[in-house]
Enzyme design. Structure first.
Site, PDB file in Angstrom:
ATOM      1  N   HIS A   1     -34.365 139.210  42.063  1.00  0.00           N
ATOM      2  CA  HIS A   1     -33.041 139.597  41.590  1.00  0.00           C
ATOM      3  C   HIS A   1     -32.398 138.461  40.803  1.00  0.00           C
ATOM      4  O   HIS A   1     -32.866 137.324  40.844  1.00  0.00           O
ATOM      5  CB  HIS A   1     -32.135 139.988  42.762  1.00  0.00           C
ATOM      6  CG  HIS A   1     -32.391 141.357  43.298  1.00  0.00           C
ATOM      7  ND1 HIS A   1     -33.356 141.609  44.251  1.00  0.00           N
ATOM      8  CD2 HIS A   1     -31.818 142.557  43.012  1.00  0.00           C
ATOM      9  CE1 HIS A   1     -33.358 142.902  44.534  1.00  0.00           C
ATOM     10  NE2 HIS A   1     -32.438 143.502  43.789  1.00  0.00           N
TER      11      HIS A   1
ATOM     12  N   LYS B   1     -27.038 136.955  42.952  1.00  0.00           N
ATOM     13  CA  LYS B   1     -27.216 137.618  44.251  1.00  0.00           C
ATOM     14  C   LYS B   1     -27.445 136.554  45.325  1.00  0.00           C
ATOM     15  O   LYS B   1     -28.436 135.822  45.278  1.00  0.00           O
ATOM     16  CB  LYS B   1     -28.391 138.597  44.201  1.00  0.00           C
ATOM     17  CG  LYS B   1     -28.546 139.433  45.457  1.00  0.00           C
ATOM     18  CD  LYS B   1     -29.587 140.522  45.247  1.00  0.00           C
ATOM     19  CE  LYS B   1     -29.767 141.389  46.490  1.00  0.00           C
ATOM     20  NZ  LYS B   1     -28.502 142.085  46.866  1.00  0.00           N
TER      21      LYS B   1
ATOM     22  N   GLY C   1     -31.005 144.351  50.334  1.00  0.00           N
ATOM     23  CA  GLY C   1     -30.887 145.509  51.221  1.00  0.00           C
ATOM     24  C   GLY C   1     -31.972 146.535  50.966  1.00  0.00           C
ATOM     25  O   GLY C   1     -32.485 147.171  51.899  1.00  0.00           O
TER      26      GLY C   1
END
Length: 253
Positions: free
Chosen positions: A136, A140, A146
């Site tokens: 990511h 982040k 998640g």
């Protein structure tokens, strides 16, 4: 449909754009600096509120929306362990409605179905060890994502040889690397590596590796727009449904 937005960062603004393009009306926008608007008539008029905020704020936002009789679609993570039982009870016994997903992308929903099916097949072939990697953008802060945790939990539910997941190698935004505790490095643990790099919207890869070969499935998001579109689709679904809802309710894979 009348939609309220809770959280007005990049995702909230993209959801607003897509919702309007699909003919919906944004009746209320709530962010950090106008929390009093939860008490407004405009917010109470919403058919559905779409919530993308921080883990520490999500549960409180649900309670405020439920108090006004507003259904909620949420992509916030990190609240389930502490408040999951309360939310399930409110949805089952008190008529509240929450559509929750760690990832609203239609592509990720398809990828998730493939993940479950592949795990079912691979349960018959113990020579393959399974690992996961998620990549990511550098903004982040949490790891694993998640979505990665959701995918890992699906595998653990199906694959007899895995009992739990653990944090594997972490490549931080500054390029530094940390590794998991050796105590977690056992064959019964599904290791999740995390990489924070550039402006990557999200890449999730699941690998089944043996001495003979490697099988890999990957979902690579081109932009965050797919997540925003999925959230609006979820709101459209939630308008006419009740209870604790998930992606598996909306898509029959």
């Amino acid at each position: 449909m009348k939609i309220a937005l809770i959280g007005y960062g990049k995702m909230g603004k993209m959801i607003e754009e897509i919702a309007k393009s699909r003919g919906h009306e944004i009746v209320s926008i709530i962010d950090i600096d106008n929390q009093e608007d939860f008490e407004s008539e405009a917010f109470a008029s919403a058919d559905v509120a779409i919530e993308f905020t921080a883990p520490q704020a999500a549960y409180g936002n649900y309670l405020k929306a439920f108090a006004k009789g507003v259904k909620v679609v949420s992509g916030s993570t990190g609240w389930m362990k502490e408040h999951g039982d309360d939310v399930k009870r409110m949805c089952a016994d008190e008529g509240k409605t929450l559509f929750w997903a760690s990832n609203f992308s239609v592509g990720v929903a398809i990828f998730s179905a493939v993940n479950r099916y592949l795990a079912k097949i691979m349960n018959q072939f113990p020579q393959y060890d399974v690992t996961m990697e998620e990549v990511h953008h550098v903004h982040k802060l949490d790891h694993p994502s998640g979505t990665a945790i959701t995918l890992a939990e699906q595998i653990i539910d199906i694959l007899d040889r895995k009992d739990d997941w653990c944090v594997g190698k972490v490549v931080n935004p500054d390029g530094s690397v940390s590794c998991c505790d050796e105590a977690n490095n056992s064959s019964s643990m599904l290791s999740i590596d995390s990489i924070r790099r550039d402006e990557v919207p999200g890449i999730h890869s699941i690998r089944y590796d043996s001495e003979e070969d490697l099988i890999t499935i990957t979902h690579d998001a081109h932009s965050r727009r797919g997540f925003a579109l999925g959230a609006v689709l979820a709101a459209e679904y939630t308008q006419n449904h009740q209870g604790l809802l998930t992606i598996s309710d909306m898509f029959d894979f």
